[in-house]
Design an enzyme around this catalytic site. Structure first.
Site, PDB file in Angstrom:
ATOM      1  N   LYS A 105     -71.990 148.796-123.398  1.00  0.00           N
ATOM      2  CA  LYS A 105     -72.205 148.631-121.959  1.00  0.00           C
ATOM      3  C   LYS A 105     -73.055 149.774-121.456  1.00  0.00           C
ATOM      4  O   LYS A 105     -73.050 150.869-122.032  1.00  0.00           O
ATOM      5  CB  LYS A 105     -70.863 148.643-121.199  1.00  0.00           C
ATOM      6  CG  LYS A 105     -70.897 147.887-119.892  1.00  0.00           C
ATOM      7  CD  LYS A 105     -70.698 146.405-120.110  1.00  0.00           C
ATOM      8  CE  LYS A 105     -70.692 145.608-118.853  1.00  0.00           C
ATOM      9  NZ  LYS A 105     -70.317 144.213-119.086  1.00  0.00           N
ATOM     10  N   GLY A 216     -65.162 137.045-105.098  1.00  0.00           N
ATOM     11  CA  GLY A 216     -66.471 137.493-105.600  1.00  0.00           C
ATOM     12  C   GLY A 216     -67.373 136.283-105.735  1.00  0.00           C
ATOM     13  O   GLY A 216     -67.088 135.363-106.510  1.00  0.00           O
ATOM     14  N   ASN A 219     -73.071 135.749-109.234  1.00  0.00           N
ATOM     15  CA  ASN A 219     -73.477 134.811-110.283  1.00  0.00           C
ATOM     16  C   ASN A 219     -72.273 134.059-110.841  1.00  0.00           C
ATOM     17  O   ASN A 219     -72.233 132.817-110.811  1.00  0.00           O
ATOM     18  CB  ASN A 219     -74.203 135.598-111.388  1.00  0.00           C
ATOM     19  CG  ASN A 219     -74.523 134.724-112.586  1.00  0.00           C
ATOM     20  OD1 ASN A 219     -74.773 133.530-112.461  1.00  0.00           O
ATOM     21  ND2 ASN A 219     -74.497 135.311-113.755  1.00  0.00           N
TER      22      ASN A 219
HETATM   23  P1  NAD Z   1     -72.676 139.728-109.079  1.00  0.00           P
HETATM   24  O1  NAD Z   1     -73.206 141.032-108.668  1.00  0.00           O
HETATM   25  O2  NAD Z   1     -73.618 138.576-109.163  1.00  0.00           O
HETATM   26  O3  NAD Z   1     -71.481 139.307-108.107  1.00  0.00           O
HETATM   27  C1  NAD Z   1     -70.447 140.150-107.741  1.00  0.00           C
HETATM   28  C2  NAD Z   1     -69.884 139.591-106.449  1.00  0.00           C
HETATM   29  O4  NAD Z   1     -68.675 140.258-106.117  1.00  0.00           O
HETATM   30  C3  NAD Z   1     -70.814 139.746-105.246  1.00  0.00           C
HETATM   31  O5  NAD Z   1     -70.815 138.544-104.506  1.00  0.00           O
HETATM   32  C4  NAD Z   1     -70.158 140.857-104.427  1.00  0.00           C
HETATM   33  O6  NAD Z   1     -70.439 140.745-103.053  1.00  0.00           O
HETATM   34  C5  NAD Z   1     -68.699 140.566-104.745  1.00  0.00           C
HETATM   35  N1  NAD Z   1     -67.794 141.680-104.472  1.00  0.00           N
HETATM   36  C6  NAD Z   1     -67.954 142.994-104.702  1.00  0.00           C
HETATM   37  N2  NAD Z   1     -66.872 143.677-104.275  1.00  0.00           N
HETATM   38  C7  NAD Z   1     -66.021 142.752-103.783  1.00  0.00           C
HETATM   39  C8  NAD Z   1     -64.728 142.813-103.214  1.00  0.00           C
HETATM   40  N3  NAD Z   1     -64.097 143.979-103.074  1.00  0.00           N
HETATM   41  N4  NAD Z   1     -64.128 141.663-102.830  1.00  0.00           N
HETATM   42  C9  NAD Z   1     -64.760 140.479-102.969  1.00  0.00           C
HETATM   43  N5  NAD Z   1     -65.975 140.357-103.511  1.00  0.00           N
HETATM   44  C10 NAD Z   1     -66.596 141.483-103.906  1.00  0.00           C
HETATM   45  O7  NAD Z   1     -71.939 139.948-110.470  1.00  0.00           O
HETATM   46  P2  NAD Z   1     -71.504 138.859-111.522  1.00  0.00           P
HETATM   47  O8  NAD Z   1     -72.523 138.820-112.596  1.00  0.00           O
HETATM   48  O9  NAD Z   1     -71.078 137.596-110.866  1.00  0.00           O
HETATM   49  O10 NAD Z   1     -70.223 139.589-112.143  1.00  0.00           O
HETATM   50  C11 NAD Z   1     -68.957 139.560-111.498  1.00  0.00           C
HETATM   51  C12 NAD Z   1     -67.897 140.030-112.452  1.00  0.00           C
HETATM   52  O11 NAD Z   1     -67.942 139.211-113.625  1.00  0.00           O
HETATM   53  C13 NAD Z   1     -68.087 141.472-112.942  1.00  0.00           C
HETATM   54  O12 NAD Z   1     -66.819 142.032-113.197  1.00  0.00           O
HETATM   55  C14 NAD Z   1     -68.829 141.290-114.247  1.00  0.00           C
HETATM   56  O13 NAD Z   1     -68.649 142.395-115.097  1.00  0.00           O
HETATM   57  C15 NAD Z   1     -68.136 140.035-114.745  1.00  0.00           C
HETATM   58  N6  NAD Z   1     -68.896 139.299-115.753  1.00  0.00           N
HETATM   59  C16 NAD Z   1     -70.087 138.751-115.435  1.00  0.00           C
HETATM   60  C17 NAD Z   1     -70.788 138.082-116.422  1.00  0.00           C
HETATM   61  C18 NAD Z   1     -72.082 137.400-116.127  1.00  0.00           C
HETATM   62  O14 NAD Z   1     -72.605 136.719-117.024  1.00  0.00           O
HETATM   63  N7  NAD Z   1     -72.610 137.474-114.929  1.00  0.00           N
HETATM   64  C19 NAD Z   1     -70.270 137.994-117.720  1.00  0.00           C
HETATM   65  C20 NAD Z   1     -69.018 138.536-117.985  1.00  0.00           C
HETATM   66  C21 NAD Z   1     -68.332 139.195-116.987  1.00  0.00           C
END
Ligand code: NAD
Length: 415
Positions: A105, A216, A219
């Site tokens: 990471k 959240g 994506n």
């Molecule tokens: P992203 O940045 O696209 O979305 C994150 C979202 O969470 C945003 O809408 C943000 O406004 C919201 N957020 C932040 N703080 C918040 C809170 N306190 N309460 C409510 N919402 C809040 O990120 P993502 O890619 O969707 O990733 C989200 C989670 O999923 C992370 O933990 C990431 O590590 C995990 N993840 C993502 C992927 C991926 O392929 N995108 C893969 C595995 C794990």
């Protein structure tokens, strides 16, 4: 959110798995320690002429099973311990879905929302220049994470290729398709999570056509909103949140309209027909499925007892603390832990690497089928471990992942 040290949480989870697996002292010591850490600074020219210094990290937590794999996150609260924890969880995640990869990471402490596109490009390229010998298809393959995206990966790949003077698109995954990205990556994390919910419904008799809520709406959250209905054939999305607030409608939202509203306005707030609720209330709603898809430590001992969802499918990494896990288990809530529930993204990233290596690309349907097979197998392997070891789902998933990594370390003669 309560403040927790995510790496302490991650280590506690390894210790628990190690006890069940009777791991020897040296193996445990190896597994609770990152194999390679790089902490570095990045001087970047800002648009106003100033030079700003950013703190950056890349951690290759364990590479016994293959090259390190894991995202790069841009976040103002980034710390080395968050990255350690995330790199550690990637190690078990790739092992649970049985990919020939290790865990890694990276991150940059920055506020991407206050930076221009050009500044973000300079920052992304500076990151790669600083550590390019440590990256490569056979060494360490980053991907996007919070506040990074396919454009970030395109800049990073381009910088790496310029330095090394060769094409090697697989060095970063989740790139735009025009330059070596795969079909099916954008929704892979959510798709994988929803597939595990489908399997949980089959095994445990939950009803996927009832209410679901998503914390959240980035994506992973947006795609889960859409795919829940598509894959499970129903369900009512009653609440969503982002960093600006949480909204609720007991009659349900149209997921597609909500995604369009978020894309247009930058927030879920002010969606027609919605009522604003406190952030924490979303987690405590009486729903069939709750998808935490924001950041770490959302479910803690302070709120776990109030959670009423039948299934908690973790799309976020590390959203539940160890104390909260036990409370959820005691209350009969079926947790699909992050290293399983959010493994769809890295699985399709792996497919992207494979396709890039062969410069031969699969149809979306093939990607979906292969993802489905991997996640379905992993879900059932974890269920077996729950029964065999009589432990809660996260510990069972950890036992599966840690056992595979420990075996690889042993076979290599490291311990
Ligand atoms: P992203 O940045 O696209 O979305 C994150 C979202 O969470 C945003 O809408 C943000 O406004 C919201 N957020 C932040 N703080 C918040 C809170 N306190 N309460 C409510 N919402 C809040 O990120 P993502 O890619 O969707 O990733 C989200 C989670 O999923 C992370 O933990 C990431 O590590 C995990 N993840 C993502 C992927 C991926 O392929 N995108 C893969 C595995 C794990």
């Amino acid at each position: 959110m309560e403040s927790y040290n995510s790496f302490s949480v991650a280590r506690q989870q390894i210790n628990e798995a190690a006890k069940i697996l009777n791991l020897d002292k040296a193996t445990l010591e190896l597994l609770i320690t990152p194999q390679l850490e790089t902490n570095f600074t990045l001087p970047v020219n800002m648009d106003n002429g100033d030079v700003k210094i950013f703190q950056a990290y890349r951690i290759q937590y364990n590479y016994a099973r293959g090259p390190a794999k894991g995202g790069i996150r841009f976040h103002p609260d980034e710390t080395v311990d968050t990255i350690r924890a995330l790199a550690c969880w990637m190690t078990w995640k790739t092992a649970v879905v049985d990919l020939p990869l290790g865990g890694g990471k990276g991150g940059i402490k920055c506020d991407p929302k206050s930076m221009s596109e050009r500044e973000l490009e300079r920052l992304s390229r500076a990151y790669v220049r600083a550590i390019s010998p440590l990256l490569g298809v056979d060494i360490d393959i980053p991907a996007p994470d919070v506040y990074t995206n396919p454009q970030t990966m395109a800049w990073m790949m381009d910088e790496w290729e310029r330095i090394h003077w060769k094409h090697s698109p697989g060095v970063f995954t989740d790139k735009p398709q025009q330059i070596g990205g795969t079909e099916g990556r954008r929704d892979a994390t959510a798709r994988g999570g929803v597939i595990t919910v489908r399997e949980a419904c089959k095994v445990w008799g939950f009803d996927p056509t009832k209410e679901y809520a998503i914390q959240g709406f980035g994506n992973a959250g947006q795609r889960a909103a859409l795919l829940h209905k598509e894959i499970l054939g129903g369900g009512k999305l009653v609440a969503v949140s982002d960093s600006r607030g949480a909204i609720y409608n007991k009659d349900g939202f149209d997921p597609l309209e909500l995604v369009q509203h978020k894309l247009k306005t930058g927030s879920v707030l002010k969606f027609p027909g919605s009522k604003i609720i406190p952030h924490d209330d979303l987690l405590e709603l009486d729903v069939e499925v709750l998808y935490p898809a924001a950041l770490e430590n959302a479910i803690t001992s302070a709120n776990a007892g109030k959670i009423k969802a039948r299934i908690v499918c973790e799309l976020a990494n590390g959203p539940t603390t160890p104390e909260a896990d036990l409370i959820l288990y005691d209350n009969g809530i079926h947790v699909i832990p992050d290293i399983l529930g959010s493994a769809g993204g890295v699985t399709v990233s792996y497919f992207e690497m494979v396709q890039d290596k062969y410069t031969y690309f699969w149809d979306e349907e093939v990607v979906h089928q292969r993802l489905d097979k991997k996640l379905t197998q992993a879900y059932h392997r974890v269920q077996e471990a729950i029964r065999e070891k009589n432990v809660h789902p996260r510990l069972a998933a950890m036992v599966v992942g840690v056992a595979r990594v420990a075996e690889a370390c042993k076979l290599r003669g490291w311990v």
